[in-house]
Design a protein around this motif. Sequence first.
Motif: not given
Length: 375
Positions: A261-266
Amino acid sequence: MRAAYLLAARRTAVAARGGAFRAVEADELGAAPIRAVLADTGIAAEAIDDVIFGNALYGGGNPARLAALRAGLPDHVPALTIDSQCCGGLDAIMLAAERIASGGAEAVIAGGVESFSRAPLRARRPRRLDEAPQPYDRPPFTPWPERDPDMIAAAATLAERFGISRARQDEFAIASHRKALQNPPGPAEIVPLAGLSHDTFPRALTGATCARLAPLAGDVAFGVTRATVAVEADAAAALLVVSETTFRRLSATRPLRIVAAVRRGGDPAMPGTAPIAAAEYLLAAERIAPARIAVAEVMEAFAAQAIACVDGIGVPGPSLNRGGGGLARGHPIGSSGSILAVRLWHEMQSESSGAMGLAAIAAAGGLGSALLATV
């Protein structure tokens, strides 16, 4: 690092703002699925190490703790509420999995809760005695107003930039409602509460109905309408996240193992695209081709946003939101990510061993979260 497993997954129905849950407080919503996952697995309440819930609208405090206590968990079980807006429910599951993986916990209840109906009114304190409080609808999601668009306007901009026509958005929304009506969730998924045991919003949406709607934002060619924007809603969801030792002790059948699982900013000005990078990162890291995704639960806050994510990730059409999505159910912000995970868990139960499932969601401010699991 130890593996983390999703052992049980329950949710309330999703009811549009001002509907069946209009008098139900957030902690009452959250307590119902907590009780259900305890009953489903037979795990002792005393064995729960933590409760982690996403929430966006409660107005402070710690609604996860209120829900845990109302559900009957012992006083010694702590609880944590997180706010990453729409990503909060899925991020709570990620945090629970990380606690399991690190050895810091054996059993965590994770999910999300949101009540638009009972959310407090918001106002900023006046700077001077002769000023009145200043009401506001939402907080800022970036320090720069020019990069903090209204979400509906951002969806219309996304549609135009990606060439997602209004006609395609309408078709996507119609399909979401149709799938929700054809494949409704059963009693193994939804916990009855306040006399409600089914999602209230799905309907036989038609092209003629969609065509009559004026754009809320954008032009005639690419604009978003009431049919292609998810309604504000009330709901809660909870999943039991455990270590391998715990799931074997409980003799659970068909748990989902969290692969990654991962969280990313954009780009905060284009928040709907953030899950693309998160999902691409996961699939590349695990060397999984998008075609291998058997079940995909992608948040439908807006038809344009969902289409952009599905196209960008490469989600196979037959795997996508098989029981409909947020356009058909509604969008209880802090709970929506955990509802995706609940839906993923139940849809994966009919898949063969080794099948891969994906949940992905975007949030205001340019955030994207994605989770891969296998049965």
